[in-house]
Design a protein around this motif. Structure first.
Motif, PDB file in Angstrom:
ATOM      1  N   CYS A  92      17.174   8.252  36.374  1.00  0.00           N
ATOM      2  CA  CYS A  92      15.734   8.426  36.191  1.00  0.00           C
ATOM      3  C   CYS A  92      15.171   7.255  35.394  1.00  0.00           C
ATOM      4  CB  CYS A  92      15.500   9.746  35.427  1.00  0.00           C
ATOM      5  SG  CYS A  92      13.791  10.083  34.969  1.00  0.00           S
ATOM      6  N   GLY A  93      13.905   6.986  35.568  1.00  0.00           N
ATOM      7  CA  GLY A  93      13.243   5.951  34.781  1.00  0.00           C
ATOM      8  C   GLY A  93      13.269   6.240  33.284  1.00  0.00           C
ATOM      9  N   PHE A  94      13.452   7.509  32.919  1.00  0.00           N
ATOM     10  CA  PHE A  94      13.501   7.903  31.508  1.00  0.00           C
ATOM     11  C   PHE A  94      14.931   8.013  30.974  1.00  0.00           C
ATOM     12  CE2 PHE A  94       9.398   9.679  32.953  1.00  0.00           C
ATOM     13  CZ  PHE A  94       8.554   9.089  32.030  1.00  0.00           C
ATOM     14  N   THR A  95      15.929   7.663  31.790  1.00  0.00           N
ATOM     15  CA  THR A  95      17.326   7.840  31.397  1.00  0.00           C
ATOM     16  C   THR A  95      17.665   7.108  30.105  1.00  0.00           C
ATOM     17  OG1 THR A  95      18.003   8.229  33.677  1.00  0.00           O
ATOM     18  CG2 THR A  95      19.728   7.554  32.165  1.00  0.00           C
ATOM     19  N   ALA A  96      17.010   5.991  29.821  1.00  0.00           N
ATOM     20  CA  ALA A  96      17.273   5.263  28.574  1.00  0.00           C
ATOM     21  C   ALA A  96      16.976   6.120  27.341  1.00  0.00           C
ATOM     22  CB  ALA A  96      16.466   3.970  28.533  1.00  0.00           C
ATOM     23  N   PHE A 102      13.630  14.798  31.468  1.00  0.00           N
ATOM     24  CA  PHE A 102      13.448  14.443  30.062  1.00  0.00           C
ATOM     25  C   PHE A 102      12.225  15.098  29.422  1.00  0.00           C
ATOM     26  CE2 PHE A 102      16.590  11.499  31.523  1.00  0.00           C
ATOM     27  CZ  PHE A 102      17.468  11.423  30.458  1.00  0.00           C
ATOM     28  N   GLN A 103      11.802  16.250  29.958  1.00  0.00           N
ATOM     29  CA  GLN A 103      10.821  17.073  29.257  1.00  0.00           C
ATOM     30  C   GLN A 103      11.584  17.782  28.136  1.00  0.00           C
ATOM     31  OE1 GLN A 103       7.715  18.758  31.588  1.00  0.00           O
ATOM     32  NE2 GLN A 103       7.634  20.621  30.380  1.00  0.00           N
ATOM     33  N   LYS A 104      10.929  17.925  26.988  1.00  0.00           N
ATOM     34  CA  LYS A 104      11.620  18.414  25.796  1.00  0.00           C
ATOM     35  C   LYS A 104      10.979  19.701  25.286  1.00  0.00           C
ATOM     36  CE  LYS A 104      11.913  13.532  25.058  1.00  0.00           C
ATOM     37  NZ  LYS A 104      11.171  13.275  26.304  1.00  0.00           N
TER      38      LYS A 104
END
Length: 161
Positions: free
Chosen positions: A40-44, A130-132
């Motif tokens: 995902c683009g948010f994996t970092a 990556f929703q928290k």
């Protein structure tokens, strides 16, 4: 405000290795649940989540919940997911079995996190990886944050300081 029907500590979920996780063991600490994905683009954000865990280790537990529902961005099996997280981001926080966070096969954990009748606070929909979701020391729902909110953001850390 309606009271929560089910206590989050009673929800059953397994670790990535398939062993049951007793959420009760985290009572007294805040818990940040994050639906994670390797492609995902948010994996970092894995790196920042690990930093958040290390920074607040005495008061916070991060639990990653792998999910393949958004763009098929978590295709791996348990060992592939674990290897990816450890090798690429040094992840030591808890990772659960791969689950559905929405839809007809939604895991009971995410039913509780996203349903006001269950969590006693508010409804939400998981929009992307990556929703928290932040839970307080007594297992009460605090807040949720969309993927664009970085783990070390003051929007999150204000609850931890």
């Amino acid at each position: 405000m309606s009271s929560a029907i089910k206590n989050i500590y009673n929800i059953k979920i397994n670790s990535l290795q398939g062993t049951p996780i007793n959420l009760q063991q985290f009572k007294g600490k805040k818990i940040l649940f994050v639906n994670v994905a390797s492609k995902c683009g948010f994996t970092a954000q894995y790196k920042d989540l690990q930093n958040l865990q290390d920074t607040y280790k005495d008061s916070l537990v991060i639990i990653g919940t792998p999910c393949n529902q958004f763009g098929k961005q978590e295709p791996g099996n348990a060992s592939e997911i674990q290897e990816f997280c450890k090798v690429n981001y040094g992840v030591t926080f808890l990772i659960t079995e791969k689950i559905d966070v929405k839809g007809k096969n939604q895991h009971p954990l995410y039913k509780w996190l996203t349903d006001k009748d269950s969590n006693g606070k508010q409804n939400s929909t998981v929009k992307w990886n990556f929703q928290k979701y932040l839970i307080d020391e007594q297992g009460e729902f605090l807040n949720y944050f969309y993927s664009i909110t970085k783990p070390m953001s003051s929007r999150i850390t204000k609850y931890l300081n």
